[in-house]
Design a protein around this motif. Structure first.
Motif, PDB file in Angstrom:
ATOM      1  N   GLU A  49      33.466  52.634  28.913  1.00 38.70           N
ATOM      2  CA  GLU A  49      34.489  52.110  29.820  1.00 38.70           C
ATOM      3  C   GLU A  49      35.274  51.036  29.076  1.00 38.70           C
ATOM      4  OE1 GLU A  49      32.159  50.677  33.032  1.00 38.70           O
ATOM      5  OE2 GLU A  49      31.049  49.294  31.794  1.00 38.70           O
ATOM      6  N   TYR A  50      36.374  50.590  29.685  1.00 42.47           N
ATOM      7  CA  TYR A  50      37.204  49.612  28.987  1.00 42.47           C
ATOM      8  C   TYR A  50      36.694  48.195  29.232  1.00 42.47           C
ATOM      9  CZ  TYR A  50      41.119  47.485  26.728  1.00 42.47           C
ATOM     10  OH  TYR A  50      41.873  46.761  25.840  1.00 42.47           O
ATOM     11  N   ARG A  51      36.516  47.438  28.156  1.00 41.66           N
ATOM     12  CA  ARG A  51      36.127  46.031  28.256  1.00 41.66           C
ATOM     13  C   ARG A  51      37.012  45.211  27.318  1.00 41.66           C
ATOM     14  NH1 ARG A  51      30.647  45.122  29.982  1.00 41.66           N
ATOM     15  NH2 ARG A  51      30.303  46.537  31.713  1.00 41.66           N
ATOM     16  N   HIS A  52      36.649  43.953  27.174  1.00 38.59           N
ATOM     17  CA  HIS A  52      37.470  43.012  26.402  1.00 38.59           C
ATOM     18  C   HIS A  52      37.798  43.503  24.988  1.00 38.59           C
ATOM     19  CE1 HIS A  52      39.068  39.194  25.103  1.00 38.59           C
ATOM     20  NE2 HIS A  52      38.245  39.210  24.079  1.00 38.59           N
ATOM     21  N   GLU A 139      50.651  50.036  24.456  1.00 39.53           N
ATOM     22  CA  GLU A 139      49.736  49.456  25.433  1.00 39.53           C
ATOM     23  C   GLU A 139      48.640  48.639  24.726  1.00 39.53           C
ATOM     24  OE1 GLU A 139      50.027  49.114  28.532  1.00 39.53           O
ATOM     25  OE2 GLU A 139      47.992  48.472  29.082  1.00 39.53           O
ATOM     26  N   ARG A 142      50.128  45.431  23.832  1.00 42.57           N
ATOM     27  CA  ARG A 142      50.310  44.571  25.004  1.00 42.57           C
ATOM     28  C   ARG A 142      48.978  43.917  25.407  1.00 42.57           C
ATOM     29  NH1 ARG A 142      50.115  44.147  30.294  1.00 42.57           N
ATOM     30  NH2 ARG A 142      48.887  46.019  30.647  1.00 42.57           N
ATOM     31  N   ARG A 143      47.900  44.689  25.289  1.00 46.46           N
ATOM     32  CA  ARG A 143      46.600  44.158  25.702  1.00 46.46           C
ATOM     33  C   ARG A 143      45.987  43.209  24.668  1.00 46.46           C
ATOM     34  NH1 ARG A 143      43.245  48.589  29.172  1.00 46.46           N
ATOM     35  NH2 ARG A 143      44.989  49.428  30.350  1.00 46.46           N
ATOM     36  N   GLU A 146      47.317  39.171  20.037  1.00 45.55           N
ATOM     37  CA  GLU A 146      46.877  38.303  18.932  1.00 45.55           C
ATOM     38  C   GLU A 146      46.263  39.118  17.796  1.00 45.55           C
ATOM     39  OE1 GLU A 146      45.436  38.507  21.855  1.00 45.55           O
ATOM     40  OE2 GLU A 146      43.331  38.929  21.443  1.00 45.55           O
TER      41      GLU A 146
ATOM     42  N   GLU B 128      33.158  47.993  38.930  1.00 49.15           N
ATOM     43  CA  GLU B 128      34.459  47.761  38.280  1.00 49.15           C
ATOM     44  C   GLU B 128      35.380  48.966  38.486  1.00 49.15           C
ATOM     45  OE1 GLU B 128      31.575  47.584  36.597  1.00 49.15           O
ATOM     46  OE2 GLU B 128      31.399  45.645  35.574  1.00 49.15           O
ATOM     47  N   ASP B 157      45.245  45.742  36.236  1.00 46.32           N
ATOM     48  CA  ASP B 157      45.180  45.539  34.780  1.00 46.32           C
ATOM     49  C   ASP B 157      44.445  44.248  34.429  1.00 46.32           C
ATOM     50  OD1 ASP B 157      46.511  47.860  34.271  1.00 46.32           O
ATOM     51  OD2 ASP B 157      48.462  46.924  33.863  1.00 46.32           O
ATOM     52  N   ALA B 160      40.767  44.686  34.943  1.00 45.58           N
ATOM     53  CA  ALA B 160      40.166  45.509  33.882  1.00 45.58           C
ATOM     54  C   ALA B 160      40.154  44.773  32.556  1.00 45.58           C
ATOM     55  CB  ALA B 160      40.938  46.813  33.746  1.00 45.58           C
ATOM     56  N   ASN B 161      41.132  43.939  32.332  1.00 44.59           N
ATOM     57  CA  ASN B 161      41.264  43.292  31.022  1.00 44.59           C
ATOM     58  C   ASN B 161      41.897  41.910  31.172  1.00 44.59           C
ATOM     59  OD1 ASN B 161      41.346  42.972  28.243  1.00 44.59           O
ATOM     60  ND2 ASN B 161      43.310  43.993  28.058  1.00 44.59           N
ATOM     61  N   SER B 163      41.884  39.245  29.519  1.00 44.93           N
ATOM     62  CA  SER B 163      42.463  38.559  28.353  1.00 44.93           C
ATOM     63  C   SER B 163      43.908  38.983  28.098  1.00 44.93           C
ATOM     64  CB  SER B 163      41.607  38.796  27.110  1.00 44.93           C
ATOM     65  OG  SER B 163      41.521  40.168  26.862  1.00 44.93           O
TER      66      SER B 163
END
Lengths: 174, 495
Positions: A49-52, A139, A142-143, A146, B128, B157, B160-161, B163
């Motif tokens: 799944e999507y995380r940091h 995308e 964008r996420r 840095e 989540e 968004d 989910a994220n 940061s």
């Protein structure tokens, strides 16, 4: 696909390190390696799944913990010069790794030599492509502004190299 | 258009106010949606009320508290960004909304239900995923439409994220996020415990926005802004970390609470599994019961949302009439708080080793790392070596796993549980300043430093670990076997 049992999860996690030559530097790297294996049809069935840090599998994290428990792998923690910490994983044995699928070995070798930030960006873009993002690279930038500023071009080159490897499932064209 | 001011009384924050403006009008409509109201039927602490009878507070109350706390944190962000004329009201409102709705996707008994999901590979058992789906589409996104057509999607968004929302995201997820600041205070208040008291006002008064380095593994990527604490808050930061740590040891990991969760996980796994295999009639539940409806279509969002604590608790009486002995027994146990008895394996082994050696001993590697830090060395290597107690626990656990496999073949008689909590939040991947409490030095323009590098208290804290076995009160043979294993492992152990 049925859920992996605890012991099997641990073995599959340790297998990634074993098949990468016995040593993997970084938890982020290990997660992204496992993700690339999953999307190319060479994985063990870890759900992501999507995380940091992009695609992440809690089951894999549990598997890594289980791999210490079953003495399949060890971990050293180092301090990075930027103030964070990173782990070095070592498989307890590399027996049988000569018989590993060549495509799997190729992906793991390329990923273990890659810059970890480029690898994170490449895996993130692949994940977003799988989630039907219209422009996965945009995308990703964008996420992770840095990281993308300096490493996105390198990530794209890495992605092309990974995609050239003949795998049972092709990585998405992005 | 005229708006109406709204107010809610809260045991922690007293008045939570919703001023008469466009943004708060939309927030008030979000609160009225069926998805948000569902949170009234999901307890914040699940089975903790079996130990702390006052802890019946809901995720509804917690979510409102998170929103209120998030607004206070956002004032810190606003003060900082106004200096650089970089303040963005829409971004702040997106993050505040994300803070309000972050818990929408929780299932019945929250984390225990997620364990069921892991065992049966149920994708919608992950909160989540459900939260994201609810925010992006349907009733909730409709309520947020007046704030812009893409607003709900932006909120999803950020959830989910976080940061990706720069410093605004730190309100939703960081070491000082609104979620943790609310639940620490609320859980302490509602359980009645005196552990976990934090100096919230002093922390907030010393909270600033600072730049910290970020990276992946060994590689630095750049710098980002996040919450940091002023030097005068060092002791409040220590109290905050210790408080959370103690809440884990005394509340979240309490042996009776975990024992109830274990029974629940076994029970619900059994019910859903039987139903998935066409044996729903054996569960005692009618075919239209929400649990069986969910089991027949576990990927259906509507059926997932029909499950909550009240539905499960209400179904226990029917399940106690089940023809399946596990379902009948475990549902009756949960209904009447007749939990399995706990053997605290780690504690028993610790006592035996202390009797044998006089002390258990600190891991050598940890001593080295502390010494290296005291000497100010920039690089340290920490081998994950274990002390005698850890080794004895690992070895015992392996034998207990074999034993449970043998004894649980027809009925789950012996249940194993283990866990660990470090002073910092569980690290997912690369460790870095976002996972840590960063303190601004009292002098000069130096970068913030990790609290653990300047606090002897924080640096000295070893993780809290437990290894426990739960078994039926009448299981004398199993109990004797476990005691024999513990004796043998303690005898075998070397320093």
């Amino acid at each position: 696909m049925p859920a992996l049992t605890d012991r099997l999860r641990a073995e599959k996690a340790a297998d990634i390190v074993r098949h990468a030559g016995g040593k993997v530097v970084g938890k982020t790297r290990l997660q992204k390696m496992a993700y690339l294996l999953e999307i190319t049809g060479l994985g063990a069935g870890f759900p992501f799944e999507y995380r940091h840090y992009g695609p992440y599998s809690e089951e894999l994290a549990d598997g890594i913990a289980g791999a210490y428990f079953w003495d399949l792998m060890s971990e050293e923690e180092h301090t990075a010069n930027w103030g964070g910490a990173y782990s070095v994983f070592r498989a307890s044995s590399t027996a049988g790794s000569a018989r590993v699928n060549p495509a799997r070995r190729e992906i793991l070798t390329l990923a273990s030599k890659a810059n970890p930030i480029s690898l994170e960006l490449a895996a993130t873009a692949a994940f977003l492509a799988k989630e039907n993002s219209r422009d996965p690279w945009a995308e990703t930038s964008r996420r992770k502004p840095e990281k993308a500023e300096k490493y996105l071009d390198d990530a794209k080159i890495l992605y092309s190299k990974l995609r050239e490897i003949k795998t049972p499932k092709k990585m998405p064209a992005i | 258009m005229s708006y109406k001011r709204q107010r809610i009384r809260d045991p922690l924050h007293n008045l939570i106010e919703f001023p008469a403006d466009h943004f708060h009008d939309a927030i008030w409509r979000v609160i009225q949606t069926s998805h948000f109201q569902r949170l009234r039927r999901i307890k914040q602490l699940g089975f903790s009320e079996m130990v702390y009878p006052g802890a019946t507070h809901s995720r509804f109350a917690h979510s409102l508290g998170v929103f209120n706390t998030a607004r206070k944190l956002m004032e810190v962000v606003e003060r900082h960004l106004e200096r650089t004329s970089d303040w963005d009201t829409t971004q702040s409102q997106i993050a505040l909304t994300a803070a309000l709705v972050h818990d929408l996707g929780h299932g019945p008994y929250s984390h225990a239900f997620e364990d069921v999901g892991r065992r049966l590979n149920l994708s919608l058992a992950k909160h989540e995923k459900v939260t994201e789906a609810l925010v992006r589409d349907g009733e909730l996104s409709e309520a947020l439409k007046t704030l812009g057509s893409g607003f709900a999607s932006d909120v999803a968004d950020v959830i989910a994220n976080p940061s990706s929302a720069r410093i605004y995201g730190a309100v939703v997820s960081s070491q000082f996020d609104a979620d943790r600041l609310d639940y620490m205070q609320r859980d302490r208040l509602m359980t009645g415990t005196y552990h976990g008291v934090i100096d919230f006002d002093w922390l907030l008064s010393n909270l600033e926005v600072g730049r910290v380095s970020v990276g992946s593994d060994e590689e630095q990527a750049g710098e980002i802004e996040t919450f940091v604490l002023g030097a005068k808050a060092i002791h409040a930061a220590e109290t905050y970390l210790l408080g959370l740590f103690q809440l884990y040891a005394t509340v979240y990991f309490h042996k009776a609470t975990r024992g109830a969760e274990k029974l629940f996980t076994e029970l619900l796994t059994r019910v859903i599994d039987l139903s998935m295999n066409g044996d729903g009639a054996k569960t005692g539940l009618g075919e239209n019961h929400p649990i069986l409806q969910f089991a027949s279509h576990p990927d259906d969002l509507k059926r997932t949302l029909a499950l909550d604590d009240a539905v499960i608790a209400g179904g226990l009486v029917m399940m106690s009439l089940s023809t399946d002995s596990v379902i009948a027994d475990f549902s009756s146990r949960l209904r009447n708080r007749r939990l399995f008895k706990c053997i605290d394996v780690r504690e028993v082994l610790s006592q035996k080793l202390r009797a044998k050696f006089g002390k258990v001993g600190k891991p050598k590697a940890a001593k080295r790392s502390n010494a290296a830090m005291e000497a100010g060395k920039s690089t340290r290597v920490k081998m994950k070596k274990m002390d005698a107690l850890d080794r004895a626990c690992d070895s015992t656990e392996k034998r207990l796993l074999e034993f449970t496999e043998e004894v649980n073949r027809y009925f789950p008689r012996v249940l194993l549980d283990k866990g660990e909590r470090s002073i910092y939040k569980r690290i997912e991947e690369s460790k870095g300043p976002l996972n840590q409490i960063m303190i601004l030095p009292s002098s000069g323009d130096d970068l913030p430093v990790d609290v653990a590098s300047i606090s002897q208290v924080v640096n000295a804290i070893a993780p809290f670990k437990f290894l426990r076995v739960y078994l039926e009160e009448g299981e004398q043979k199993a109990k004797q076997r476990i005691e024999d294993i513990l004796d043998e492992e303690a005898k075998k152990c070397r320093l």
